[in-house]
Design an enzyme around this catalytic site. Structure first.
Site, short mmCIF file in Angstrom:
data_model
loop_
_atom_site.label_atom_id
_atom_site.label_comp_id
_atom_site.label_asym_id
_atom_site.label_seq_id
_atom_site.Cartn_x
_atom_site.Cartn_y
_atom_site.Cartn_z
N SER A 137 3.59 -4.36 -13.20
CA SER A 137 3.09 -5.25 -12.15
C SER A 137 4.20 -6.12 -11.57
O SER A 137 4.13 -6.55 -10.43
CB SER A 137 2.07 -6.23 -12.71
OG SER A 137 0.98 -5.58 -13.25
N HIS A 160 2.71 2.12 -8.87
CA HIS A 160 1.92 0.93 -9.20
C HIS A 160 0.48 1.10 -8.74
O HIS A 160 0.19 1.05 -7.54
CB HIS A 160 2.56 -0.31 -8.55
CG HIS A 160 1.89 -1.58 -8.93
ND1 HIS A 160 1.71 -2.63 -8.06
CD2 HIS A 160 1.34 -1.98 -10.10
CE1 HIS A 160 1.09 -3.61 -8.69
NE2 HIS A 160 0.85 -3.25 -9.91
N1 CAA Z 1 -15.05 3.23 -12.61
C1 CAA Z 1 -15.81 3.99 -11.80
N2 CAA Z 1 -16.56 3.50 -10.81
C2 CAA Z 1 -16.53 2.16 -10.63
C3 CAA Z 1 -15.75 1.30 -11.42
C4 CAA Z 1 -14.99 1.89 -12.46
N3 CAA Z 1 -14.21 1.18 -13.28
N4 CAA Z 1 -15.93 0.04 -10.99
C5 CAA Z 1 -16.79 0.10 -9.96
N5 CAA Z 1 -17.16 1.39 -9.73
C6 CAA Z 1 -18.05 1.88 -8.69
C7 CAA Z 1 -19.49 1.61 -9.00
O1 CAA Z 1 -20.13 2.72 -9.61
C8 CAA Z 1 -20.10 1.31 -7.65
O2 CAA Z 1 -20.60 2.48 -7.04
P1 CAA Z 1 -21.86 2.38 -6.05
O3 CAA Z 1 -21.45 1.40 -4.99
O4 CAA Z 1 -22.05 3.76 -5.57
O5 CAA Z 1 -22.96 1.86 -6.92
C9 CAA Z 1 -18.96 0.85 -6.79
O6 CAA Z 1 -17.77 1.17 -7.49
C10 CAA Z 1 -19.05 -0.61 -6.54
O7 CAA Z 1 -19.06 -1.28 -7.80
P2 CAA Z 1 -19.94 -2.55 -8.11
O8 CAA Z 1 -21.22 -2.50 -7.35
O9 CAA Z 1 -19.97 -2.75 -9.59
O10 CAA Z 1 -19.09 -3.78 -7.62
P3 CAA Z 1 -18.36 -4.09 -6.27
O11 CAA Z 1 -19.01 -3.48 -5.10
O12 CAA Z 1 -18.13 -5.53 -6.32
O13 CAA Z 1 -16.96 -3.35 -6.43
C11 CAA Z 1 -14.70 -3.65 -7.11
C12 CAA Z 1 -16.15 -3.56 -7.54
C13 CAA Z 1 -14.24 -2.30 -6.57
C14 CAA Z 1 -13.92 -3.99 -8.36
C15 CAA Z 1 -14.55 -4.73 -5.98
O14 CAA Z 1 -15.13 -5.93 -6.39
C16 CAA Z 1 -13.11 -4.99 -5.62
O15 CAA Z 1 -12.50 -4.26 -4.87
N6 CAA Z 1 -12.53 -6.11 -6.15
C17 CAA Z 1 -11.16 -6.47 -5.92
C18 CAA Z 1 -10.30 -5.74 -6.91
C19 CAA Z 1 -8.83 -5.98 -6.68
O16 CAA Z 1 -8.39 -6.70 -5.80
N7 CAA Z 1 -8.00 -5.34 -7.53
C20 CAA Z 1 -6.59 -5.51 -7.52
C21 CAA Z 1 -6.18 -6.48 -8.57
S1 CAA Z 1 -4.44 -6.76 -8.57
C22 CAA Z 1 -3.82 -5.44 -9.41
O17 CAA Z 1 -4.50 -4.59 -9.92
C23 CAA Z 1 -2.34 -5.36 -9.46
C24 CAA Z 1 -1.65 -5.97 -10.62
O18 CAA Z 1 -0.54 -5.53 -10.87
C25 CAA Z 1 -2.20 -7.12 -11.37
P1 NAD Z 2 -3.60 -3.16 -21.70
O1 NAD Z 2 -3.24 -4.20 -22.69
O2 NAD Z 2 -5.04 -2.95 -21.33
O3 NAD Z 2 -3.05 -1.73 -22.20
C1 NAD Z 2 -1.76 -1.52 -22.72
C2 NAD Z 2 -1.86 -0.38 -23.72
O4 NAD Z 2 -0.55 0.05 -24.06
C3 NAD Z 2 -2.57 -0.78 -25.02
O5 NAD Z 2 -3.59 0.14 -25.31
C4 NAD Z 2 -1.44 -0.72 -26.05
O6 NAD Z 2 -1.88 -0.34 -27.35
C5 NAD Z 2 -0.52 0.32 -25.46
N1 NAD Z 2 0.88 0.24 -25.89
C6 NAD Z 2 1.63 -0.87 -26.09
N2 NAD Z 2 2.88 -0.51 -26.46
C7 NAD Z 2 2.92 0.84 -26.49
C8 NAD Z 2 3.92 1.80 -26.80
N3 NAD Z 2 5.15 1.45 -27.15
N4 NAD Z 2 3.59 3.11 -26.71
C9 NAD Z 2 2.33 3.51 -26.35
N5 NAD Z 2 1.35 2.64 -26.06
C10 NAD Z 2 1.65 1.33 -26.13
O7 NAD Z 2 -2.73 -3.45 -20.40
P2 NAD Z 2 -2.99 -2.97 -18.87
O8 NAD Z 2 -3.71 -4.04 -18.16
O9 NAD Z 2 -3.49 -1.58 -18.89
O10 NAD Z 2 -1.49 -3.01 -18.30
C11 NAD Z 2 -0.56 -1.98 -18.56
C12 NAD Z 2 0.58 -2.05 -17.56
O11 NAD Z 2 0.05 -1.94 -16.25
C13 NAD Z 2 1.40 -3.35 -17.57
O12 NAD Z 2 2.72 -3.06 -17.26
C14 NAD Z 2 0.72 -4.16 -16.46
O13 NAD Z 2 1.58 -5.13 -15.92
C15 NAD Z 2 0.43 -3.08 -15.46
N6 NAD Z 2 -0.66 -3.37 -14.51
C16 NAD Z 2 -1.76 -4.10 -14.88
C17 NAD Z 2 -2.77 -4.35 -13.96
C18 NAD Z 2 -4.00 -5.15 -14.32
O14 NAD Z 2 -4.70 -5.61 -13.41
N7 NAD Z 2 -4.30 -5.34 -15.58
C19 NAD Z 2 -2.68 -3.82 -12.66
C20 NAD Z 2 -1.55 -3.03 -12.32
C21 NAD Z 2 -0.54 -2.83 -13.26
#
Ligand code: CAA
Ligand code: NAD
Length: 306
Positions: A137, A160
């Site tokens: 991330s 990513h």
């Molecule tokens: N697996 C499979 N299907 C899923 C699912 C999953 N994990 N999660 C949701 N769905 C499906 C559901 O079955 C549902 O289908 P229907 O509409 O046909 O019933 C549909 O997706 C919508 O789900 P929900 O009704 O439960 O909820 P929602 O409409 O609020 O959608 C969401 C859920 C897609 C998560 C939406 O809320 C969303 O887009 N949220 C923002 C998420 C976001 O911004 N993510 C990025 C985070 S940052 C990141 O990831 C980067 C990082 O490095 C940290």
């Molecule tokens: P998580 O804690 O859910 O999963 C990490 C997994 O990696 C665990 O099951 C752990 O046992 C395993 N692990 C740790 N060290 C290991 C090794 N040496 N070999 C094999 N497996 C090992 O974390 P996550 O949220 O899935 O995040 C994983 C990566 O994805 C991170 O780099 C995170 O920054 C990135 N990421 C996270 C998000 C988010 O929203 N959580 C979104 C995009 C990217």
């Protein structure tokens, strides 16, 4: 054979061998999506227990997908879930799993040293033609590849994904100064072949989405600290006033408050140009929630209770 040779065939969904290392919320999602699109997937984690948890994530998510795909047909739903899971091999042996991979995607803990060490051992085992990719991330892609040979660096890239992987359409394809164009092309073709939309970008902190999302999240927490509005009202405002599917506090809880703290602390300290940038400065509310183990949805409490 080789991942590099035919990006065209990748775009046509040719079956490839994909190894995903780390079976947490992201890795299991990546494995699931690749297997759904007919790739042969090996999912690696450190213990049988974590592999079981990864499999449980995938089953649950696949059942949701199946329910939508085959609304009134329970037999077809079960067959779909079983067929996808049958294309996923689970193992704790990362080097063996990388031995015949066309693409390795790493999604383990967000720690530079652990990722560097993992890739050093994967590089000894993977075919020369394999593409090695990280789902980090916030860490620099080039730094994750630092211990690798020049040839491996040319075939190293960021892939990513976003959370939840089965639902989120975007994959950022992050190129370093070393990444070869043909590797970028192959990665883009792979992303399209698994039904996602690629956005190619340079290796800078946060790439595109997190570089914009983290300031927004931190500014939301400061708005709350200044007493401008409640978390609920800020969330309502951004959902209904800006059209976001989740408000900033719902999203922080969803991503994980530990993850958010880890990202901003890292950038504030050594963020390739972001050092000392006030927007990423440690924040009392976030620090206390994390200190008390309130990490969001995954622990049952963050800004909200679950
Ligand atoms: N697996 C499979 N299907 C899923 C699912 C999953 N994990 N999660 C949701 N769905 C499906 C559901 O079955 C549902 O289908 P229907 O509409 O046909 O019933 C549909 O997706 C919508 O789900 P929900 O009704 O439960 O909820 P929602 O409409 O609020 O959608 C969401 C859920 C897609 C998560 C939406 O809320 C969303 O887009 N949220 C923002 C998420 C976001 O911004 N993510 C990025 C985070 S940052 C990141 O990831 C980067 C990082 O490095 C940290
Ligand atoms: P998580 O804690 O859910 O999963 C990490 C997994 O990696 C665990 O099951 C752990 O046992 C395993 N692990 C740790 N060290 C290991 C090794 N040496 N070999 C094999 N497996 C090992 O974390 P996550 O949220 O899935 O995040 C994983 C990566 O994805 C991170 O780099 C995170 O920054 C990135 N990421 C996270 C998000 C988010 O929203 N959580 C979104 C995009 C990217």
């Amino acid at each position: 054979r080789g991942f590099s040779s035919t990006s065209a065939s990748l775009a046509q969904s040719a079956t490839r061998r994909i190894t995903v290392v780390g079976g947490g919320q992201m890795g299991s999602g990546i494995a699931q999506v690749a297997a759904t699109k007919n790739h042969n997937v090996t999912l690696v984690d450190v213990s049988q227990e974590s592999l079981d948890r990864g499999k449980a994530y995938m089953s649950k998510s696949l059942k949701r997908v199946a329910k939508k795909k085959f609304a009134d047909d329970a037999t077809a739903q079960t067959k779909f879930v079983d067929d996808v899971l049958a294309r996923i091999t689970l193992t704790t042996n990362a080097t063996e799993a990388a031995g015949n991979a066309d693409l390795v995607v790493e999604a383990i803990v967000e720690n530079i040293k652990v990722k560097q060490d993992l890739f050093a051992s994967l590089a000894k085992a993977a075919p020369e033609s394999a593409i090695l990719a990280s789902n980090t991330s916030s860490l620099p892609i080039a730094k994750i590849a630092e211990l690798l040979s020049a040839e491996r660096k040319e075939r190293f890239i960021g892939l990513h994904f976003f959370n939840p992987v089965p639902q989120m359409k975007l994959v950022e394809v992050v190129r370093t100064n070393e990444t070869k164009q043909e590797v970028v092309d192959s990665a883009v073709a792979f992303v399209k072949a698994i039904g996602k939309e690629p956005a190619v970008c340079k290796d800078t902190p946060g790439f595109i989405v997190n570089r914009l999302l983290l300031p927004y999240m931190m500014e939301s927490i400061r708005l709350l600290e200044r007493g401008v509005a409640s978390a609920r009202d800020i969330d309502t405002a951004m959902k209904l006033g800006a059209g976001y599917p989740m408000g900033p506090f719902e999203l922080c809880d969803y991503v994980g408050l530990d993850t958010i703290k880890f990202i901003v602390d890292g950038w504030y300290k050594e963020g390739q140009g972001l050092q000392g940038n006030k927007i990423f400065e440690s924040n009392k509310t976030l620090n206390e929630l994390v200190k008390n183990g309130h990490l969001g949805v995954k622990t049952g409490k963050g800004f909200y209770e679950y």
